[in-house]
Design a protein around this motif. Structure first.
Motif, short mmCIF file in Angstrom:
data_model
loop_
_atom_site.label_atom_id
_atom_site.label_comp_id
_atom_site.label_asym_id
_atom_site.label_seq_id
_atom_site.Cartn_x
_atom_site.Cartn_y
_atom_site.Cartn_z
N VAL A 1 38.12 15.18 20.87
CA VAL A 1 38.81 14.96 19.52
C VAL A 1 37.95 13.55 18.94
N LEU A 2 36.95 13.20 17.82
CA LEU A 2 38.00 11.88 17.71
C LEU A 2 38.08 11.78 16.15
N VAL A 3 38.47 10.55 15.64
CA VAL A 3 39.26 10.70 14.34
C VAL A 3 38.27 8.93 14.55
N SER A 4 38.11 8.96 13.78
CA SER A 4 37.29 8.16 12.25
C SER A 4 38.48 6.69 11.52
N THR A 5 39.45 6.16 11.48
CA THR A 5 40.23 5.66 10.43
C THR A 5 39.10 4.71 10.16
N ALA A 6 38.38 4.26 10.53
CA ALA A 6 36.73 3.28 9.65
C ALA A 6 37.29 3.19 7.83
N ASP A 7 37.10 2.12 7.71
CA ASP A 7 36.99 2.70 5.91
C ASP A 7 38.24 3.28 4.97
N PRO B 1 39.62 8.55 3.02
CA PRO B 1 39.13 9.65 3.76
C PRO B 1 38.77 9.21 5.09
N PHE B 2 38.24 10.60 6.31
CA PHE B 2 38.33 10.06 7.89
C PHE B 2 36.99 10.47 7.66
#
Length: 140
Positions: free
Chosen positions: A104-110, A116-117
């Protein structure tokens, strides 16, 4: 398909947000052979980096001993990407050594604390990456 509870989903996202701007990482263990994530285990990113994660070798050894003692296995191995999309990097793919796990990958970019993520799951076997559906349920 990865099926997990809302509570586990929320814990993974909260960990990713809390460790931002560094990558967060951890495991969700479940009973061996069930493919059912149950026990959330946040880990320390020993690299303390916004672009790379690494489990501490001592913590990892302790984790695997504990999993063996409890007849569990890593069902989910998760980490966050802080500046890029939630898709496995070449490094992520090269370190993926649990063919039965959901990565699982969670992007916290921007994003900010409420923003949103991306939350995505992949199977990574012998260098091949396949995205899978994620189903969030209230309970099993």
């Amino acid at each position: 398909m990865l099926t997990l509870t809302q509570a586990l989903y929320d814990q993974i996202v909260a960990h990713a947000r809390a460790d931002h701007p560094d990558e967060a990482c951890g495991v969700v263990a479940g009973p061996a052979g069930t493919d059912r994530p149950e026990r959330f285990i946040p880990m320390l990113n020993a690299a303390r980096s916004p672009t790379f994660y690494e489990f501490d070798s001592g913590d990892l050894l302790k984790l695997y001993r504990e999993l063996d003692d409890r007849d569990e296995e890593p069902v989910i191995i998760y980490h966050s990407h802080t500046a890029t999309e939630a898709y496995p990097s070449r490094t992520d793919i090269s370190y993926a050594n649990e063919p039965g796990a959901h990565y699982v990958l969670v992007s916290t970019a921007d994003t900010d604390a409420a923003g949103p993520f991306q939350f995505r799951s992949f199977r990574i076997v012998a260098g091949a990456v396949e995205e899978e559906e994620v189903k969030v349920v209230e309970a099993y």
